[in-house]
Design an enzyme around this catalytic site. Structure first.
Site, PDB file in Angstrom:
ATOM      1  N   LEU A  10       0.883  -1.006   0.043  1.00 17.71           N
ATOM      2  CA  LEU A  10       0.019   0.048  -0.054  1.00 17.71           C
ATOM      3  C   LEU A  10       0.917   1.024  -0.048  1.00 17.71           C
ATOM      4  O   LEU A  10       0.490   2.112  -0.850  1.00 17.71           O
ATOM      5  CB  LEU A  10      -0.805   0.003   1.239  1.00 17.71           C
ATOM      6  CG  LEU A  10      -1.773   1.191   1.271  1.00 17.71           C
ATOM      7  CD1 LEU A  10      -2.638   1.547   0.381  1.00 17.71           C
ATOM      8  CD2 LEU A  10      -2.658   1.075   2.718  1.00 17.71           C
ATOM      9  N   ASP A  32      12.081   2.107  12.883  1.00 18.28           N
ATOM     10  CA  ASP A  32      11.241   1.133  13.714  1.00 18.28           C
ATOM     11  C   ASP A  32      10.149   1.811  14.417  1.00 18.28           C
ATOM     12  O   ASP A  32      10.453   2.664  15.395  1.00 18.28           O
ATOM     13  CB  ASP A  32      12.319   0.434  14.544  1.00 18.28           C
ATOM     14  CG  ASP A  32      11.933  -0.381  15.470  1.00 18.28           C
ATOM     15  OD1 ASP A  32      10.679  -0.839  15.322  1.00 18.28           O
ATOM     16  OD2 ASP A  32      12.529  -1.085  16.339  1.00 18.28           O
ATOM     17  N   THR A  56       1.488  -7.938   9.307  1.00 19.92           N
ATOM     18  CA  THR A  56       0.202  -8.366   8.972  1.00 19.92           C
ATOM     19  C   THR A  56       0.327  -9.814   8.713  1.00 19.92           C
ATOM     20  O   THR A  56      -0.564 -10.304   8.060  1.00 19.92           O
ATOM     21  CB  THR A  56       0.349  -7.685   7.431  1.00 19.92           C
ATOM     22  OG1 THR A  56       1.433  -7.777   6.806  1.00 19.92           O
ATOM     23  CG2 THR A  56       0.127  -6.112   7.432  1.00 19.92           C
ATOM     24  N   THR A  95      -8.014  -2.093   9.634  1.00 19.82           N
ATOM     25  CA  THR A  95      -8.295  -3.373   9.080  1.00 19.82           C
ATOM     26  C   THR A  95      -9.613  -3.880   9.053  1.00 19.82           C
ATOM     27  O   THR A  95     -10.256  -3.552  10.150  1.00 19.82           O
ATOM     28  CB  THR A  95      -7.407  -4.594   9.054  1.00 19.82           C
ATOM     29  OG1 THR A  95      -7.855  -5.832   8.611  1.00 19.82           O
ATOM     30  CG2 THR A  95      -7.541  -4.732  10.821  1.00 19.82           C
ATOM     31  N   ASP A  96     -10.262  -4.693   8.196  1.00 18.35           N
ATOM     32  CA  ASP A  96     -11.474  -5.387   8.758  1.00 18.35           C
ATOM     33  C   ASP A  96     -11.491  -6.459   9.666  1.00 18.35           C
ATOM     34  O   ASP A  96     -12.665  -6.655  10.117  1.00 18.35           O
ATOM     35  CB  ASP A  96     -12.204  -5.978   7.266  1.00 18.35           C
ATOM     36  CG  ASP A  96     -11.038  -7.058   6.886  1.00 18.35           C
ATOM     37  OD1 ASP A  96      -9.926  -6.548   6.698  1.00 18.35           O
ATOM     38  OD2 ASP A  96     -11.647  -8.177   6.434  1.00 18.35           O
ATOM     39  N   TYR A 119      -4.281 -10.837  15.315  1.00 16.61           N
ATOM     40  CA  TYR A 119      -4.172  -9.862  14.420  1.00 16.61           C
ATOM     41  C   TYR A 119      -5.123  -8.709  14.619  1.00 16.61           C
ATOM     42  O   TYR A 119      -4.663  -7.548  14.637  1.00 16.61           O
ATOM     43  CB  TYR A 119      -3.965  -9.964  13.053  1.00 16.61           C
ATOM     44  CG  TYR A 119      -3.949  -9.219  11.743  1.00 16.61           C
ATOM     45  CD1 TYR A 119      -3.104  -8.554  11.728  1.00 16.61           C
ATOM     46  CD2 TYR A 119      -5.123  -8.844  11.077  1.00 16.61           C
ATOM     47  CE1 TYR A 119      -2.912  -7.181  10.839  1.00 16.61           C
ATOM     48  CE2 TYR A 119      -4.880  -7.860  10.091  1.00 16.61           C
ATOM     49  CZ  TYR A 119      -3.775  -7.080  10.029  1.00 16.61           C
ATOM     50  OH  TYR A 119      -3.880  -6.274   9.095  1.00 16.61           O
ATOM     51  N   TRP A 144      -9.077  -6.817   2.116  1.00 16.38           N
ATOM     52  CA  TRP A 144      -8.629  -7.624   0.738  1.00 16.38           C
ATOM     53  C   TRP A 144      -7.870  -6.961   0.075  1.00 16.38           C
ATOM     54  O   TRP A 144      -8.102  -6.852  -1.158  1.00 16.38           O
ATOM     55  CB  TRP A 144     -10.035  -7.906   0.346  1.00 16.38           C
ATOM     56  CG  TRP A 144     -11.010  -8.993   1.057  1.00 16.38           C
ATOM     57  CD1 TRP A 144     -11.083  -8.982   2.504  1.00 16.38           C
ATOM     58  CD2 TRP A 144     -11.860 -10.134   0.663  1.00 16.38           C
ATOM     59  NE1 TRP A 144     -11.735 -10.201   2.997  1.00 16.38           N
ATOM     60  CE2 TRP A 144     -12.331 -10.689   1.620  1.00 16.38           C
ATOM     61  CE3 TRP A 144     -12.038 -10.255  -0.623  1.00 16.38           C
ATOM     62  CZ2 TRP A 144     -13.398 -11.659   1.656  1.00 16.38           C
ATOM     63  CZ3 TRP A 144     -13.298 -11.290  -0.719  1.00 16.38           C
ATOM     64  CH2 TRP A 144     -13.560 -12.198   0.110  1.00 16.38           C
TER      65      TRP A 144
END
Length: 291
Positions: A10, A32, A56, A95-96, A119, A144
């Site tokens: 991304l 970092d 991720t 995120t979803d 996660y 996604w």
């Protein structure tokens, strides 16, 4: 603007879509985010920070939640505190997976967080910690994701199409396939609009299953979609649970821009990858302006 996690899929497309923005990218090796002092030094002088740095590896997070938390939660907090000190807005990519996937209607931006696994827990913590540390924090949830940089579902399907006669893909998980170029456009549009706080869903519109996405990828690439076989999630057990329903509501982002339909975004991204078959032209909006 500073973009962290600049080596990721991304972030690379955010940097590529810079337009009139002055963007600086820092990779994981260069910054970092678990180091609070390093974050303060890096953010100083910037007007905005887009935090794409993330742990991720969904399955690995189940056995190493401490490492995932350090990046996804503590890292987000460190950057929020640094942005607060610098007077910069923070865009925290989420995120979803912060939702459990049991809904039957698209998740609204203000829906209660209920992550299934490690996660999701660490990303949900990152949202909360960033918002608590800095009032000028924008949460942008994506889901996604696929694109031409790095490993992802679409590029994996194209590779497997060359290696196997058939591929088996789960058909009982629903979501919104979203290209990194589309997500990047939404993120930059929010900053262009002067947004400095709020929660937005930057996924594409429409919905499908992983099986449906695989079939669409095959068809657009000129391959026989019947080679994609449906299976259930139970037939592919994984260490981390996956949300069965990851469809997100777009009420907030629509005040800024209209998200693309997932099929249109997929066609454009495959054209960009050079994987779109003849007879499947890219969307007209990707052509150059004749003027």
């Amino acid at each position: 603007m500073l973009v962290t996690g600049a080596g990721g899929m991304l972030a690379r497309d955010i940097l590529a879509a810079r337009g009139d923005h002055e963007l600086v990218g820092l990779t994981r090796a260069e910054l970092d985010v678990t180091d609070a002092a390093a974050c303060r030094a890096a953010v100083a002088g910037f007007d905005a920070v887009i935090n794409c740095a993330a742990f991720t590896a969904v399955d690995e997070a189940e056995s190493n939640e401490r490492a995932a938390y350090a990046v996804n939660a503590t890292g987000a907090q460190n950057l929020a505190l640094a942005a607060h000190a610098a007077g910069a807005v923070l865009v925290q990519i989420s995120t979803d997976y912060v939702f459990d996937g049991t809904a039957t209607n698209p998740y609204r931006e203000d829906a209660e967080l209920s992550p299934l696994g490690a996660y999701g827990r660490t990303k949900a913590a990152g949202e909360s910690l960033a918002l608590a540390a800095h009032e000028e924090t924008v949460i942008v949830r994506v889901a996604w994701l696929y694109g031409m940089h790095g490993r992802n579902f679409v590029t994996t399907m194209l590779r497997l199409a060359d290696e196997r006669e058939t591929v088996s893909v789960v058909t009982d998980q629903r979501g919104q396939p979203t290209s990194t170029t589309e997500a990047a456009a939404s993120i930059l549009a929010l900053l262009d609009a002067g947004i400095r706080r709020g929660t937005f869903h930057a996924t594409c519109t429409g919905e499908t299953t992983w099986h449906g996405l695989a079939r669409a990828t095959f068809a657009l690439a000129g391959l026989d979609p019947e080679r994609v076989l449906p299976v259930t999630s139970a037939e592919f057990p994984r260490p981390a649970p996956r949300p069965a329903f990851s469809v997100l509501d777009h009420s907030a982002i629509r005040t800024i821009r209209a998200p693309a339909l997932w099929e249109d975004a997929l066609r454009r991204e495959l054209a960009r990858m050079g994987a779109l078959a003849e007879g499947n032209p890219g969307d007209d909006r990707t052509t150059s302006d004749p003027r």
